[in-house]
Design a protein around this motif. Structure first.
Motif, mmCIF file in Angstrom:
data_model
loop_
_atom_site.group_PDB
_atom_site.id
_atom_site.type_symbol
_atom_site.label_atom_id
_atom_site.label_comp_id
_atom_site.label_asym_id
_atom_site.label_seq_id
_atom_site.Cartn_x
_atom_site.Cartn_y
_atom_site.Cartn_z
ATOM 1 N N TYR A 229 0.762 -1.672 -0.247
ATOM 2 C CA TYR A 229 -0.499 -0.112 -0.149
ATOM 3 C C TYR A 229 0.453 1.262 0.175
ATOM 4 C CZ TYR A 229 -2.760 3.893 1.174
ATOM 5 O OH TYR A 229 -3.343 4.849 1.439
ATOM 6 N N GLU A 230 1.700 1.463 0.965
ATOM 7 C CA GLU A 230 2.553 2.867 1.184
ATOM 8 C C GLU A 230 3.671 2.563 -0.025
ATOM 9 O OE1 GLU A 230 1.952 5.149 3.129
ATOM 10 O OE2 GLU A 230 1.010 4.244 4.988
ATOM 11 N N GLN A 231 4.067 2.130 -0.222
ATOM 12 C CA GLN A 231 5.018 2.122 -1.842
ATOM 13 C C GLN A 231 4.186 2.489 -2.476
ATOM 14 O OE1 GLN A 231 7.580 -1.308 -2.626
ATOM 15 N NE2 GLN A 231 8.366 -0.009 -4.824
ATOM 16 N N LEU A 232 3.022 2.145 -2.819
ATOM 17 C CA LEU A 232 2.004 2.342 -4.783
ATOM 18 C C LEU A 232 1.447 3.669 -3.987
ATOM 19 C CD1 LEU A 232 0.673 -1.064 -5.357
ATOM 20 C CD2 LEU A 232 2.263 -0.274 -6.520
ATOM 21 N N GLN A 233 1.068 4.005 -3.240
ATOM 22 C CA GLN A 233 0.703 5.610 -2.664
ATOM 23 C C GLN A 233 1.801 6.832 -2.626
ATOM 24 O OE1 GLN A 233 -2.606 4.813 -3.528
ATOM 25 N NE2 GLN A 233 -2.488 7.036 -2.388
ATOM 26 N N GLN A 234 2.707 5.931 -2.665
ATOM 27 C CA GLN A 234 4.201 7.539 -2.698
ATOM 28 C C GLN A 234 4.728 7.172 -4.397
ATOM 29 O OE1 GLN A 234 7.212 6.072 -0.374
ATOM 30 N NE2 GLN A 234 6.474 6.353 1.485
ATOM 31 N N GLU A 235 4.306 6.057 -5.101
ATOM 32 C CA GLU A 235 4.488 5.965 -6.627
ATOM 33 C C GLU A 235 3.844 6.889 -7.884
ATOM 34 O OE1 GLU A 235 6.154 2.241 -7.214
ATOM 35 O OE2 GLU A 235 8.289 2.954 -6.054
ATOM 36 N N GLY A 236 2.107 6.892 -6.930
ATOM 37 C CA GLY A 236 1.584 7.434 -7.305
ATOM 38 C C GLY A 236 0.402 5.935 -8.661
ATOM 39 N N LYS A 237 0.740 4.939 -8.403
ATOM 40 C CA LYS A 237 0.524 3.905 -8.535
ATOM 41 C C LYS A 237 -0.485 3.274 -8.293
ATOM 42 C CE LYS A 237 5.586 2.232 -10.041
ATOM 43 N NZ LYS A 237 6.063 1.576 -10.297
ATOM 44 N N PRO A 238 -2.175 2.232 -9.222
ATOM 45 C CA PRO A 238 -2.940 1.986 -8.510
ATOM 46 C C PRO A 238 -2.465 0.600 -7.330
ATOM 47 C CG PRO A 238 -2.713 2.230 -10.959
ATOM 48 C CD PRO A 238 -1.913 2.517 -10.720
ATOM 49 N N GLN A 239 -3.591 0.826 -6.504
ATOM 50 C CA GLN A 239 -3.250 0.174 -5.536
ATOM 51 C C GLN A 239 -4.266 -1.768 -6.098
ATOM 52 O OE1 GLN A 239 -2.343 0.099 -2.251
ATOM 53 N NE2 GLN A 239 -1.725 1.532 -2.662
ATOM 54 N N ARG A 240 -3.008 -2.444 -5.915
ATOM 55 C CA ARG A 240 -3.301 -3.763 -5.670
ATOM 56 C C ARG A 240 -4.962 -4.157 -5.033
ATOM 57 N NH1 ARG A 240 0.540 -6.505 -2.982
ATOM 58 N NH2 ARG A 240 -0.467 -8.710 -4.091
ATOM 59 N N GLN A 241 -6.232 -4.773 -5.141
ATOM 60 C CA GLN A 241 -6.920 -4.901 -4.903
ATOM 61 C C GLN A 241 -7.794 -5.791 -4.506
ATOM 62 O OE1 GLN A 241 -10.409 -2.515 -5.696
ATOM 63 N NE2 GLN A 241 -9.348 -0.625 -6.624
ATOM 64 N N LEU A 242 -8.524 -6.247 -3.359
ATOM 65 C CA LEU A 242 -8.861 -7.777 -3.726
ATOM 66 C C LEU A 242 -10.891 -7.838 -4.084
ATOM 67 C CD1 LEU A 242 -7.492 -10.752 -3.382
ATOM 68 C CD2 LEU A 242 -8.207 -10.131 -0.397
ATOM 69 N N SER A 243 -11.213 -7.628 -5.308
ATOM 70 C CA SER A 243 -12.468 -7.572 -5.405
ATOM 71 C C SER A 243 -12.875 -7.941 -6.478
ATOM 72 C CB SER A 243 -12.695 -5.948 -5.048
ATOM 73 O OG SER A 243 -12.592 -4.616 -6.127
ATOM 74 N N LYS A 244 -14.059 -7.540 -7.016
ATOM 75 C CA LYS A 244 -14.592 -7.541 -7.709
ATOM 76 C C LYS A 244 -14.568 -6.819 -9.189
ATOM 77 C CE LYS A 244 -19.861 -7.060 -8.472
ATOM 78 N NZ LYS A 244 -20.859 -7.161 -8.590
ATOM 79 N N GLU A 245 -13.993 -5.969 -9.266
ATOM 80 C CA GLU A 245 -13.198 -4.694 -9.703
ATOM 81 C C GLU A 245 -12.714 -5.408 -10.937
ATOM 82 O OE1 GLU A 245 -13.491 -1.262 -10.747
ATOM 83 O OE2 GLU A 245 -13.913 -1.604 -9.250
ATOM 84 N N PHE A 246 -11.947 -6.826 -10.514
ATOM 85 C CA PHE A 246 -11.416 -7.859 -12.210
ATOM 86 C C PHE A 246 -12.355 -7.440 -13.003
ATOM 87 C CE2 PHE A 246 -11.895 -10.789 -9.241
ATOM 88 C CZ PHE A 246 -12.936 -12.062 -10.660
ATOM 89 N N VAL A 247 -13.652 -7.954 -12.484
ATOM 90 C CA VAL A 247 -14.558 -7.995 -13.480
ATOM 91 C C VAL A 247 -14.919 -7.159 -14.271
ATOM 92 C CG1 VAL A 247 -16.977 -9.338 -14.392
ATOM 93 C CG2 VAL A 247 -15.225 -9.795 -12.848
#
Length: 316
Positions: A229-247
């Motif tokens: 979480y912290e590293q991706l926020q600092q780099e302004g990148k999308p977070q790795r999600q665990l949800s049905k967002e992939f659908v």
């Protein structure tokens, strides 16, 4: 594949039937609900044409686990889970509001913030936040439950003004929502996850408030992986999600967002299998348990038999 696309049971003392987007709900004796989690899948308020093997089982078992893990906070509607795809519980009068709670600026809240809004559902937000930033404190952003169409954002003040819920009941709903989110956050942290946002639904029976429906599932909640979480926020990148967002992402990439002139892309066997595998992964990551594949048999036959036996026990 042996999936549950729809059910058409007729149980003894059945007094009503309702088919939702993904669940078939049987009312028994105007006292109990037998809720079948089908393998239907919806996105953008549209039920997709093919069912996803084991999806109903995944959601039903995650919800049952977290309802049991929070029953010391608020009583819930569950009385029995007689089948991997079925929950039987008390018939409550639902409040016409969903209690959405957010610990991070994601999804709908971020889209509103991007347009320049600094108040969501009466909750003020500071300037200078980025997508997926942690909020100073969790905020409740209720939505009204629409019979038709989309749910609408609403403030606490407006809910009370319209008489959707009484002030005393709403105070309890707020208290329960914060306590449930705190517990959900702790349980997620044990699994290396961040509970980003979620929604709770409540009902009333004999003057008492109950937690109803599902909780903390990937269909009703958004999770991030804590370790990145912290590293991706600092780099302004999308977070790795665990949800049905992939659908939803797959649908968007194939030109579908639920608009009238759009067609659902072809759901090949490969796509259906990959979605099923992802749901099973979600189950194992969120619960820390191995997914138990049911024994090969006619799934509708199994569900009907298990519900009949459970109802006989409840009503005897």
């Amino acid at each position: 594949m042996n999936t549950i696309k729809e059910t058409n049971f007729h149980f003894q003392n059945q007094t009503a039937f309702y088919r939702g987007k993904v669940r078939d709900v049987y009312t028994i004796s105007n006292k109990y609900l037998a809720m079948v989690a089908t393998d239907r899948i919806s996105a953008f308020d549209v039920v997709l044409p093919r069912a996803i093997p084991y999806k109903g089982q995944v959601l039903n078992q995650i919800a049952a686990k977290f309802l049991r893990a929070t029953e010391d906070i608020v009583p819930n509607w569950i009385m029995a889970v007689p089948d991997p795809c079925v929950t039987i519980g008390l018939l409550c009068q639902p409040f016409k509001v969903e209690m959405v709670i957010r610990g991070y600026l994601s999804g709908h809240a971020w889209r509103e913030y991007q347009t320049g809004k600094r108040t969501i559902c009466g909750e003020p937000l500071p300037d200078g936040l980025r997508e997926n930033d942690r909020l100073p404190a969790p905020i409740i952003t209720p939505t009204t439950k629409a019979a038709v169409g989309h749910d609408e954002d609403i403030s606490k003040e407006e809910l009370l003004r319209q008489g959707v819920v009484s002030a005393s009941d709403y105070a309890l709903l707020e208290q329960y929502t914060h306590a449930l989110f705190k517990r959900g956050t702790e349980l997620a942290a044990e699994r290396g996850l961040i509970l980003v946002d979620t929604k709770y639904e409540f009902g009333k029976l004999d003057g008492r408030i109950y937690l109803i429906d599902e909780i903390h599932t990937p269909d009703s909640s958004r999770y991030f992986y804590a370790d990145s979480y912290e590293q991706l926020q600092q780099e302004g990148k999308p977070q790795r999600q665990l949800s049905k967002e992939f659908v939803r992402k797959w649908l968007i990439e194939n030109g579908f967002q639920g608009k009238d002139d759009q067609k659902v892309p072809e759901m090949t066997d490969e796509i259906v299998s990959s979605i099923s595998e992802r749901y099973i992964e979600l189950f194992q990551h969120i619960t820390g348990e191995q997914f138990a594949y049911p024994l090969e048999m006619d799934v509708l036959e199994r569900v009907e038999r298990n519900v009949v036996a459970a109802l006989q026990e409840l009503t005897s």
